[in-house]
Design a protein around this motif. Structure first.
Motif, mmCIF file in Angstrom:
data_model
loop_
_atom_site.group_PDB
_atom_site.id
_atom_site.type_symbol
_atom_site.label_atom_id
_atom_site.label_comp_id
_atom_site.label_asym_id
_atom_site.label_seq_id
_atom_site.Cartn_x
_atom_site.Cartn_y
_atom_site.Cartn_z
ATOM 1 N N ARG A 178 -0.594 0.139 -0.008
ATOM 2 C CA ARG A 178 -1.655 -0.587 -0.710
ATOM 3 C C ARG A 178 -1.105 -1.485 -1.820
ATOM 4 N NH1 ARG A 178 -7.032 0.947 -1.320
ATOM 5 N NH2 ARG A 178 -6.491 2.978 -0.455
ATOM 6 N N GLU A 179 -0.193 -0.951 -2.635
ATOM 7 C CA GLU A 179 0.321 -1.724 -3.767
ATOM 8 C C GLU A 179 1.076 -2.964 -3.293
ATOM 9 O OE1 GLU A 179 0.684 1.497 -3.302
ATOM 10 O OE2 GLU A 179 -0.608 2.336 -4.862
ATOM 11 N N ASP A 180 1.883 -2.816 -2.235
ATOM 12 C CA ASP A 180 2.633 -3.963 -1.729
ATOM 13 C C ASP A 180 1.709 -4.979 -1.062
ATOM 14 O OD1 ASP A 180 5.055 -3.049 -2.662
ATOM 15 O OD2 ASP A 180 5.596 -2.041 -0.791
ATOM 16 N N LEU A 181 0.667 -4.508 -0.395
ATOM 17 C CA LEU A 181 -0.288 -5.434 0.209
ATOM 18 C C LEU A 181 -0.993 -6.249 -0.870
ATOM 19 C CD1 LEU A 181 -1.732 -6.566 2.657
ATOM 20 C CD2 LEU A 181 -3.307 -4.612 2.569
ATOM 21 N N ILE A 182 -1.344 -5.617 -1.967
ATOM 22 C CA ILE A 182 -1.965 -6.343 -3.073
ATOM 23 C C ILE A 182 -1.005 -7.402 -3.613
ATOM 24 C CG2 ILE A 182 -2.775 -6.120 -5.457
ATOM 25 C CD1 ILE A 182 -3.925 -3.369 -4.655
#
Length: 223
Positions: A178-182
Motif C-alpha cells: 500500500r505505501e509503495d503504491l501511494i
C-alpha cells in the motif's frame, strides 16, 4: 447490503466482473488502454470489454515468474472502490528471467506493442525494455522494469516489499504494498492517481478493504 469481501483476490474477481458488466452496457469507444484519459482511466476504454486479469496472473504463476502487480489492479486488491480495465506489472528486468516471462505471455495469446503501436511477437528481448505494452484476449496493459523513470522513487525496492496473495487453489499473486503504491500514485500526479492515493491514505496500513458482492448506487465506476 451484500456480504463483505475480505480477500484481495476475491475483491479483484468481483471488480473484474463489474468492469465487464459496465463495459457491455455502453457503446464501444474505439479506445485502448493507452488512450485512457487522466481522470476516468481505462475503465472508459474498450480494453474494459471482457477484462479478466486472472488468465495472465495464473500463467505467470505457472511459469514461475515473479511479476508484481502495480496500478489500479493493486489498488483494488488493497480495497480501492474504483474499477479498472487494464493490468500493469513490474518485474526485475533480469535477462535470465525474460524467457519465462515471454512464455507466460505467449501461453495466453498475448502480443506486445512496439513504439509505433504495431503488434509484435512476445520475444524475451522485448521485455528488457523499461516499459512494453501488451494486449491479450482478456487483459491489456504495461509490463515495466525498474529502469523506467519514476521520479525520485527507488522502484527496485518495491519488488522486495511486495505482498503475496494466495488463492484457494494455490495461485500466488504478488502486488505492490500500500505505501509503495501511494508513492507511485503521487509521483505520477495525474488526477486519477492523486484521487486514488488519497483514497488509500484514508486507510490504516493494516486495513483490509471490502467490496459488497452486489452492485449498489454508491459504487464508483472509474478505472
Amino acid at each position: 447490503m451484500g456480504r463483505m469481501i475480505d480477500e484481495p483476490l476475491e475483491r479483484l474477481r468481483v471488480a473484474a466482473r463489474r468492469t465487464r458488466e459496465l463495459a457491455l452496457s455502453r457503446a464501444g469507444t474505439g479506445l485502448g488502454h493507452q488512450d485512457a484519459d487522466d481522470d476516468v482511466g481505462t475503465v472508459g476504454t474498450d480494453d474494459a470489454l471482457g477484462f479478466d486479469p486472472f488468465p495472465l496472473l495464473e500463467a505467470l504463476h505457472h511459469h514461475g515468474v515473479r511479476a508484481v502487480v502495480i496500478g489500479q489492479v493493486a489498488g483494488i486488491m488493497h480495497g480501492s472502490t474504483e474499477l479498472t480495465g487494464d493490468l500493469d506489472l513490474l518485474w526485475d528486468g533480469v535477462p535470465a528471467h525474460a524467457p519465462a516471462l515471454a512464455a507466460a505471455f505467449t501461453s495466453v495469446g498475448a502480443r506486445l506493442v512496439d513504439e509505433t503501436g504495431g503488434l509484435v511477437a512476445t520475444h524475451p528481448g522485448f521485455f528488457l525494455r523499461p516499459r512494453v505494452g501488451f494486449v491479450s484476449p482478456r487483459a491489456s496493459g504495461d509490463c515495466c522494469t525498474p529502469a523506467l523513470p519514476w521520479g525520485d522513487l527507488r522502484v527496485r525496492g518495491f519488488l522486495d516489499r511486495a505482498i503475496t496473495a494466495v488463492g484457494p487453489g494455490g495461485l500466488e499473486v504478488h502486488y505492490v504494498c500500500r505505501e509503495d503504491l501511494i508513492r507511485m500514485r503521487r509521483a505520477l500526479g495525474r488526477p486519477k492517481d492523486l484521487r486514488r492515493a488519497d483514497e488509500l491514505d484514508l486507510s490504516v496500513s493494516d486495513r483490509r478493504g471490502s467490496w459488497p458482492a452486489s452492485d449498489s448506487a454508491g459504487d464508483r465506476q472509474r478505472e
